[in-house]
Design an enzyme around this catalytic site. Structure first.
Site, short mmCIF file in Angstrom:
data_model
loop_
_atom_site.label_atom_id
_atom_site.label_comp_id
_atom_site.label_asym_id
_atom_site.label_seq_id
_atom_site.Cartn_x
_atom_site.Cartn_y
_atom_site.Cartn_z
CD GLN A 1 20.83 4.71 44.71
OE1 GLN A 1 21.41 4.52 43.60
NE2 GLN A 1 20.60 3.85 45.42
CD GLU B 1 14.85 3.29 46.34
OE1 GLU B 1 15.24 4.16 47.53
OE2 GLU B 1 15.45 2.43 46.07
CD GLU C 1 22.61 1.81 51.27
OE1 GLU C 1 21.90 2.11 52.06
OE2 GLU C 1 22.33 1.30 50.32
CE LYS D 1 19.72 -3.06 47.98
NZ LYS D 1 20.70 -2.18 47.14
NE ARG E 1 18.17 -4.14 44.68
CZ ARG E 1 19.35 -4.52 44.25
NH1 ARG E 1 19.64 -5.75 44.53
NH2 ARG E 1 20.20 -3.53 43.74
CB SER E 2 15.27 1.32 42.73
OG SER E 2 16.16 0.55 41.95
CE LYS F 1 18.31 1.70 50.89
NZ LYS F 1 19.51 2.32 50.23
#
Ligand SMILES: O=C(O)[C@@H](CO)OP(=O)(O)O
Ligand SMILES: [Mg+2]
Length: 431
Positions: free
Chosen positions: A166, A210, A288, A338, A367-368, A389
């Site tokens: 991803q 993203e 991750e 998150k 989050r995306s 991130k």
């Protein structure tokens, strides 16, 4: 300046707003003492873990029911009725009340997307009431600016290419400040754009959710080579390290217990071997979700064998109980944090504390599906987590976080410390 009496909630109001994918999400205004009004939005994931707190969506539309009018209605009805006029001693008391009002273990009755924006807006309003920025209201000693894990090549569920992994990430650990880290990241992104245009032609600059590029490639090795090239072209090879979010749950088949990576079928052991090769070849210091979301043993094995930062996201879902299980199993050594995976700020802070107590690192994450709400910038500084991130530095919902960090760096002045040492220095030579 801390006001002596506890504040009273005088207004709670939700509305539907759009996230960066054009999907509806929930925004809440919360006012304390008729004077301190704050707003917070809730983000939304796409490659979600099965054990996350539940986000309520309306259902019924051709696209699978993306609406959030139910969650908005829960805030403006039941939750506002229960909260407005009440005095609240602390964040923890408010969050306990929200949890009790929902009454389910996964917040599935009222929805984490109804509860969390109330929790976050309260945190902001309470900070405003003391006249302090949020990061300082949460932590008087806050002074650490995070190293950004900058996701410059997107794949998986966040992109329409064939790359299974991803996120392919560069981390400017050698920069001297947040400002410099972002300057490097932008220059690397521009260098990558040039390389992709030359290599892939016109469709090369498609981007994913993203903001990272999503060129049509399938092998993660190729993505890492392109990123290394861009870093070298920008002149930062000696100051950068690399990372991945494999998000492997989403290319794992539970029926066969196998992973499909760039068309190849791999069992757990073969996949772990593949990671060890990638780590050795490409200067990777953090991975991750390398294994699927229930494979605590696989996480433990890779953590032992690799010696690098292994980050749990879908595995632990910011949930203190799952973090405890992962810590006991040695399944990872870093928590992806998150807030909407758990649904209230207090529980998320408990999750971060559990990780820190166990000697794990914490990576605060977007989050995306994000909005312009930059609250995670304040939260990462408050936690002193040292890593964030939050995507590529080229789209508004991502730059909102970076720009807030720049402002915090300025406010902190000489006390600010950029956490370039949160991850190991470059181990590679000659790439
Ligand atoms: O997997 C992840 O780490 C996140 C954010 O990058 O993706 P999503 O929000 O889609 O779950
Ligand atoms: Mg992830």
């Amino acid at each position: 300046m801390t006001p002596s009496s506890a504040p009273t909630i005088t207004r709670v109001r939700a509305r539907e707003v759009l996230d960066c994918r054009g999907l509806p999400t929930v925004q809440v205004d919360l006012e304390l003492d008729g004077a301190h009004l704050a707003t917070a939005d809730v983000p939304s994931g796409r490659s979600t873990g099965s054990n996350e707190a539940r986000e309520l969506r309306d259902g019924g539309s051709r696209f699978g029911g993306f609406g959030v009018l139910g969650a908005v209605g829960a805030v403006n009805g039941e939750l506002a009725d229960a909260l407005v006029g009440r005095t609240v001693d602390s964040q923890r008391e408010l969050d306990a009340r929200l949890i009790a009002l929902d009454g389910t273990p996964d917040k599935g009755r009222l929805g984490a997307n109804a509860l969390l924006p109330i929790s976050l807006a309260f945190a902001r309003a309470a900070a405003a009431r003391t006249g302090q920025p949020l990061y300082r209201a949460l932590n008087a000693d806050a002074h650490v600016l995070p190293a950004p894990l900058v996701n410059l090549i997107n794949g998986g569920k966040h992109a329409s290419n064939d790359l299974d992994m991803q996120e392919v990430i560069v981390i400017p650990v050698g920069a001297g400040s947040m400002l410099e880290a972002l300057q490097w990241s932008t220059e690397i992104d521009l260098a990558l754009a040039e390389i992709l245009l030359e290599r892939f032609g016109k469709a090369a600059l498609n981007t994913g959710d993203e903001g990272g590029f999503a060129p049509q490639l399938s092998r993660v090795e190729e993505a890492l080579e392109l990123l290394h090239e861009a870093v070298a072209a920008a002149g930062y090879a000696s100051g950068c390290v690399y990372g991945l979010d494999a998000a492997s749950t989403h290319w794992y088949d539970p029926a066969t217990d196998r992973y499909t990576l760039a068309g190849e079928t791999l069992d757990r052991d073969a996949l772990i071997e593949r990671y060890l090769t990638l780590i050795a070849d490409y200067g990777i210091v953090t991975i991750e979700d390398p294994l699927q979301e229930e494979d605590f043993d696989g996480f433990a094995e890779l953590t032992r064998a690799s010696g690098i930062q292994i980050v749990a996201d879908d595995l632990t879902v910011t949930n203190p109980a799952r973090i405890e299980r992962a810590v006991a199993a040695g399944a990872g050594n870093s928590l992806l944090w998150k807030v909407n995976q758990i649904g209230t700020l207090s529980e998320a802070l408990d999750a971060a504390n559990a990780a820190h107590r166990a000697g794990w690192t914490v990576v605060v994450s977007e989050r995306s599906g994000e909005t312009e709400d930059a609250i995670i910038a304040d939260l990462v500084v408050a936690l002193g987590a040292g890593q964030i991130k939050t995507g590529a530095p080229i789209r508004g919902e991502r730059t909102a976080k970076y720009n807030r960090l720049l402002r915090i760096e300025e406010e902190l002045g000489a006390t600010a410390r950029y956490a370039g040492d949160a991850l190991p220095a470059p181990a590679l030579s000659g790439t």
